[in-house]
Design a protein around this motif. Structure first.
Motif, PDB file in Angstrom:
ATOM      1  N   GLY A 288      33.479  44.626  34.600  1.00 36.99           N
ATOM      2  CA  GLY A 288      34.457  45.326  35.416  1.00 36.99           C
ATOM      3  C   GLY A 288      35.735  45.239  34.777  1.00 36.99           C
ATOM      4  N   THR A 289      36.182  43.987  34.660  1.00 38.45           N
ATOM      5  CA  THR A 289      37.525  43.643  34.361  1.00 38.45           C
ATOM      6  C   THR A 289      37.791  44.304  32.782  1.00 38.45           C
ATOM      7  N   LEU A 290      36.683  43.952  32.098  1.00 39.03           N
ATOM      8  CA  LEU A 290      36.989  44.501  30.572  1.00 39.03           C
ATOM      9  C   LEU A 290      36.994  46.165  30.558  1.00 39.03           C
ATOM     10  N   ALA A 291      36.162  46.679  31.427  1.00 36.06           N
ATOM     11  CA  ALA A 291      36.067  48.125  31.306  1.00 36.06           C
ATOM     12  C   ALA A 291      37.553  48.549  31.752  1.00 36.06           C
ATOM     13  N   VAL A 292      38.035  48.070  32.906  1.00 40.50           N
ATOM     14  CA  VAL A 292      39.052  48.497  33.778  1.00 40.50           C
ATOM     15  C   VAL A 292      40.513  48.358  32.571  1.00 40.50           C
ATOM     16  N   GLN A 293      40.621  47.106  32.125  1.00 36.21           N
ATOM     17  CA  GLN A 293      41.778  46.719  31.320  1.00 36.21           C
ATOM     18  C   GLN A 293      41.764  47.473  29.989  1.00 36.21           C
ATOM     19  N   LEU A 294      40.332  47.896  29.353  1.00 38.24           N
ATOM     20  CA  LEU A 294      40.259  48.570  28.211  1.00 38.24           C
ATOM     21  C   LEU A 294      40.736  50.194  28.375  1.00 38.24           C
ATOM     22  N   ALA A 295      40.335  50.612  29.887  1.00 41.54           N
ATOM     23  CA  ALA A 295      40.485  51.910  29.827  1.00 41.54           C
ATOM     24  C   ALA A 295      42.088  52.180  30.224  1.00 41.54           C
ATOM     25  N   SER A 296      42.801  51.029  30.442  1.00 36.36           N
ATOM     26  CA  SER A 296      44.314  51.452  30.611  1.00 36.36           C
ATOM     27  C   SER A 296      44.899  51.662  29.367  1.00 36.36           C
ATOM     28  N   ARG A 297      44.185  51.273  28.232  1.00 32.77           N
ATOM     29  CA  ARG A 297      44.824  51.741  26.917  1.00 32.77           C
ATOM     30  C   ARG A 297      46.167  51.160  26.807  1.00 32.77           C
ATOM     31  N   ARG A 298      46.400  49.745  27.215  1.00 34.84           N
ATOM     32  CA  ARG A 298      47.994  49.282  27.074  1.00 34.84           C
ATOM     33  C   ARG A 298      47.602  47.851  26.803  1.00 34.84           C
ATOM     34  N   PRO A 299      47.742  47.709  25.486  1.00 35.24           N
ATOM     35  CA  PRO A 299      47.518  46.384  24.688  1.00 35.24           C
ATOM     36  C   PRO A 299      48.509  45.367  24.942  1.00 35.24           C
TER      37      PRO A 299
ATOM     38  N   LEU B 106      29.727  37.898  39.818  1.00 31.44           N
ATOM     39  CA  LEU B 106      30.778  37.262  38.834  1.00 31.44           C
ATOM     40  C   LEU B 106      30.513  37.989  37.524  1.00 31.44           C
ATOM     41  N   ALA B 107      29.167  38.135  37.096  1.00 31.56           N
ATOM     42  CA  ALA B 107      29.063  39.159  35.793  1.00 31.56           C
ATOM     43  C   ALA B 107      29.399  40.429  35.992  1.00 31.56           C
ATOM     44  N   VAL B 108      29.445  41.157  37.052  1.00 28.93           N
ATOM     45  CA  VAL B 108      29.751  42.451  37.155  1.00 28.93           C
ATOM     46  C   VAL B 108      31.095  42.295  37.075  1.00 28.93           C
ATOM     47  N   SER B 109      31.944  41.373  37.835  1.00 26.18           N
ATOM     48  CA  SER B 109      33.417  41.616  37.941  1.00 26.18           C
ATOM     49  C   SER B 109      34.086  41.410  36.500  1.00 26.18           C
ATOM     50  N   VAL B 110      33.452  40.364  35.580  1.00 29.74           N
ATOM     51  CA  VAL B 110      33.744  40.166  34.207  1.00 29.74           C
ATOM     52  C   VAL B 110      33.789  41.478  33.490  1.00 29.74           C
TER      53      VAL B 110
ATOM     54  N   LEU C 138      41.494  45.663  42.110  1.00 24.26           N
ATOM     55  CA  LEU C 138      40.408  46.374  42.292  1.00 24.26           C
ATOM     56  C   LEU C 138      39.044  45.506  41.670  1.00 24.26           C
ATOM     57  N   ILE C 139      39.422  44.743  40.718  1.00 28.24           N
ATOM     58  CA  ILE C 139      38.246  43.837  40.442  1.00 28.24           C
ATOM     59  C   ILE C 139      38.195  42.600  41.505  1.00 28.24           C
ATOM     60  N   TRP C 140      39.406  42.146  41.856  1.00 27.81           N
ATOM     61  CA  TRP C 140      39.101  41.165  42.889  1.00 27.81           C
ATOM     62  C   TRP C 140      38.340  41.590  44.424  1.00 27.81           C
ATOM     63  N   ALA C 141      38.798  43.043  44.712  1.00 31.59           N
ATOM     64  CA  ALA C 141      38.173  43.745  45.601  1.00 31.59           C
ATOM     65  C   ALA C 141      36.425  43.829  45.361  1.00 31.59           C
ATOM     66  N   VAL C 142      36.081  44.196  44.087  1.00 30.26           N
ATOM     67  CA  VAL C 142      34.842  44.262  43.814  1.00 30.26           C
ATOM     68  C   VAL C 142      34.216  42.834  43.934  1.00 30.26           C
TER      69      VAL C 142
ATOM     70  N   SER D 169      42.918  37.537  32.271  1.00 30.09           N
ATOM     71  CA  SER D 169      42.980  36.324  32.879  1.00 30.09           C
ATOM     72  C   SER D 169      42.892  36.358  34.310  1.00 30.09           C
ATOM     73  N   ALA D 170      43.993  37.169  34.885  1.00 26.48           N
ATOM     74  CA  ALA D 170      44.157  37.130  36.341  1.00 26.48           C
ATOM     75  C   ALA D 170      43.086  37.691  36.958  1.00 26.48           C
ATOM     76  N   SER D 171      42.501  38.723  36.360  1.00 27.58           N
ATOM     77  CA  SER D 171      41.313  39.468  37.071  1.00 27.58           C
ATOM     78  C   SER D 171      39.993  38.483  37.207  1.00 27.58           C
ATOM     79  N   ILE D 172      39.950  37.939  36.055  1.00 32.24           N
ATOM     80  CA  ILE D 172      38.702  36.928  36.342  1.00 32.24           C
ATOM     81  C   ILE D 172      39.017  35.785  36.925  1.00 32.24           C
ATOM     82  N   ALA D 173      39.978  35.249  36.945  1.00 32.42           N
ATOM     83  CA  ALA D 173      40.190  33.934  37.611  1.00 32.42           C
ATOM     84  C   ALA D 173      40.226  34.443  38.968  1.00 32.42           C
ATOM     85  N   GLY D 174      40.767  35.134  39.451  1.00 29.92           N
ATOM     86  CA  GLY D 174      40.791  35.689  40.953  1.00 29.92           C
ATOM     87  C   GLY D 174      39.355  36.082  41.286  1.00 29.92           C
ATOM     88  N   ALA D 175      38.329  36.824  40.489  1.00 31.20           N
ATOM     89  CA  ALA D 175      37.054  36.902  40.832  1.00 31.20           C
ATOM     90  C   ALA D 175      36.335  35.703  40.829  1.00 31.20           C
TER      91      ALA D 175
END
Length: 104
Positions: A62-73, A56-60, A16-20, A81-87
């Motif tokens: 968005g990454t934090l929002a999506v991954q924190l929303a997943s609630r899986r530590p 890039l800032a929106v991607s970063v 999703l973040i890569w698509a953004v 790292s994968a989301s931001i590196a791809g973006a």
């Protein structure tokens, strides 16, 4: 050690973040090739790179929002790292594509 299923379930958020990043970079590149000269009130040729920085800032964020929303530590750092590196790669390729147009 990370469980295989936890890594697999993180891919939708990463993609999703890569698509953004792809959509944002495509919009900026399209506007650059369309002749837009004024980017966020910056009429220099470097303004297009500022717009890509916003993508890039929106991607970063968005990454934090999506991954924190997943609630899986487990695997959080790897997924972020994968989301931001791809973006970053997507935005870097877009910057290389618009460089000749931006330089005029």
């Amino acid at each position: 050690m990370t469980d295989e299923t936890e890594t697999r379930t993180g891919w939708p958020g990463i993609v999703l973040i890569w698509a953004v990043a792809v959509v944002g970079s495509a919009i900026v590149a399209g506007l650059a090739f369309g002749g837009l000269d004024d980017w966020f009130e910056d009429d220099s040729w470097l303004g297009v790179f500022g717009a890509l920085g916003v993508v890039l800032a929106v991607s970063v964020l968005g990454t934090l929002a999506v991954q924190l929303a997943s609630r899986r530590p487990a695997g959080f750092v790897g997924r972020v790292s994968a989301s931001i590196a791809g973006a970053f790669v997507v935005v870097a390729v877009a910057a290389a594509i618009v460089a000749p147009v931006a330089a005029g």
